[in-house]
Scaffold this active site. Structure first.
Site, mmCIF file in Angstrom:
data_model
loop_
_atom_site.group_PDB
_atom_site.id
_atom_site.type_symbol
_atom_site.label_atom_id
_atom_site.label_comp_id
_atom_site.label_asym_id
_atom_site.label_seq_id
_atom_site.Cartn_x
_atom_site.Cartn_y
_atom_site.Cartn_z
ATOM 1 N N LEU A 63 47.882 30.926 48.241
ATOM 2 C CA LEU A 63 46.934 31.869 48.815
ATOM 3 C C LEU A 63 47.610 33.233 48.813
ATOM 4 O O LEU A 63 48.812 33.333 49.049
ATOM 5 C CB LEU A 63 46.558 31.485 50.252
ATOM 6 N N ASP A 64 46.828 34.281 48.568
ATOM 7 C CA ASP A 64 47.382 35.635 48.606
ATOM 8 C C ASP A 64 47.938 35.934 49.991
ATOM 9 O O ASP A 64 47.483 35.375 50.995
ATOM 10 C CB ASP A 64 46.299 36.667 48.267
ATOM 11 N N LYS A 65 48.877 36.853 50.067
ATOM 12 C CA LYS A 65 49.523 37.192 51.328
ATOM 13 C C LYS A 65 48.536 37.521 52.445
ATOM 14 O O LYS A 65 48.684 37.026 53.569
ATOM 15 C CB LYS A 65 50.488 38.367 51.121
#
Length: 226
Positions: A63-65
Site C-alpha cells: 500500500l502507498d505510504k
C-alpha cells in the site's frame, strides 16, 4: 522498535501475518530511512516468539505510504511464492473505501483507462503508450456529504497508484491526495483505506477474508461516523 509503534494484528498463523497499516507508514524502506511496517512487524514476531537471529517476513503486495488498511506478509518462502502468484493471477479480491472530492454524476461504474508509470514524476498517468498497462477499477458511491463522496472501490487490476490516478482522471481526486490534484489535508495521509481482502490461504487452500475499519482521523476530520 517494537515500542515505537506496535503493529495492529488482524490475523496470524504459521504462514501469514496480516496487519492494519496506519496511513503515513511505509511498507518497505526507501531513501528516507523511515521506520517501516515490515521492520515493525518483524520486531513483533521476534519479540512474541523469542526468535533468535533474523526473522523471515516477505512482502507480497504494497500500500502507498499515505494509504491505510489491510497488508499481508508471508511468514515463509513457500507462502510468499504462492501468495505472490495469487496476486499476479488476480485471485485476490480487494475492496477500498475513499473520500473523494465532489459529487459523482454517475453513482456506479467502471474506469477502464490504461496507466503509464512516469518514473521522473513518480506518478501514474493515463496513457495509450505501448508500454502502458491495462487498469480497471469498479466504483460505487455509498454516501454524499459536504461536497464529498464516500466511495467503494474494487480494483480488478493492481497497478501502482491505480485508484489515485483513476479517480483524479474522472474529476474526483481522493481527499488529501495533493499529488493527484486533491486538496492537501495532512502531510502524509490521504482518505484511502484498504478495508477488505480475500485470499486463497497459501497452505490450507481455503478462502480467507480480512477486514479492518477506517482510521479514526476520518471521522475526526469529517465530524461524522464512517
Amino acid at each position: 522498535m517494537a515500542d515505537l509503534l506496535r503493529p495492529e494484528i488482524i490475523y496470524e498463523d504459521n504462514h501469514l501475518l496480516v496487519v492494519n497499516k496506519p496511513a503515513g507508514v511505509l511498507v518497505q524502506g526507501d531513501i528516507t530511512k523511515s521506520t517501516t511496517l515490515l521492520e515493525i512487524s518483524k520486531a513483533y514476531i521476534k519479540e512474541k516468539y523469542q526468535k533468535a537471529g533474523n526473522v523471515f517476513l516477505a512482502i507480497v503486495h504494497r500500500l502507498d505510504k499515505p494509504v491505510s488498511g489491510v497488508v499481508i506478509f508471508a511468514r515463509n518462502s513457500k507462502s510468499a511464492g504462492r501468495l505472490s502468484e495469487a496476486f499476479r493471477e488476480r485471485k485476490v479480491e480487494k475492496e477500498y473505501l475513499a473520500i473523494c472530492e465532489g459529487i459523482f454524476k454517475i453513482k456506479k461504474g467502471t474506469i477502464n483507462e490504461s496507466l503509464f508509470w512516469d518514473e521522473r514524476e513518480r506518478k501514474a498517468k493515463i496513457s495509450n503508450k505501448a508500454e502502458s498497462r491495462v487498469a480497471i477499477t469498479h466504483y460505487e458511491v455509498l454516501e454524499e456529504f459536504k461536497n464529498l463522496s464516500l466511495v467503494r472501490l474494487i480494483p480488478e487490476t493492481g497497478r501502482k497508484h491505480q485508484l489515485r490516478a483513476h479517480l483524479s482522471y474522472i474529476g474526483h481526486p481522493i481527499l488529501g491526495d495533493e499529488k493527484y490534484g486533491g486538496v492537501r489535508i495532512f502531510k502524509d495521509k490521504i482518505f484511502l483505506h484498504c478495508r477488505r481482502m480475500r485470499i486463497p490461504h497459501p497452505v490450507k487452500k481455503e478462502i480467507m477474508e480480512f477486514k479492518t475499519e477506517v482510521p479514526n482521523f476520518w471521522s475526526e476530520f469529517l465530524k461524522i461516523k464512517i
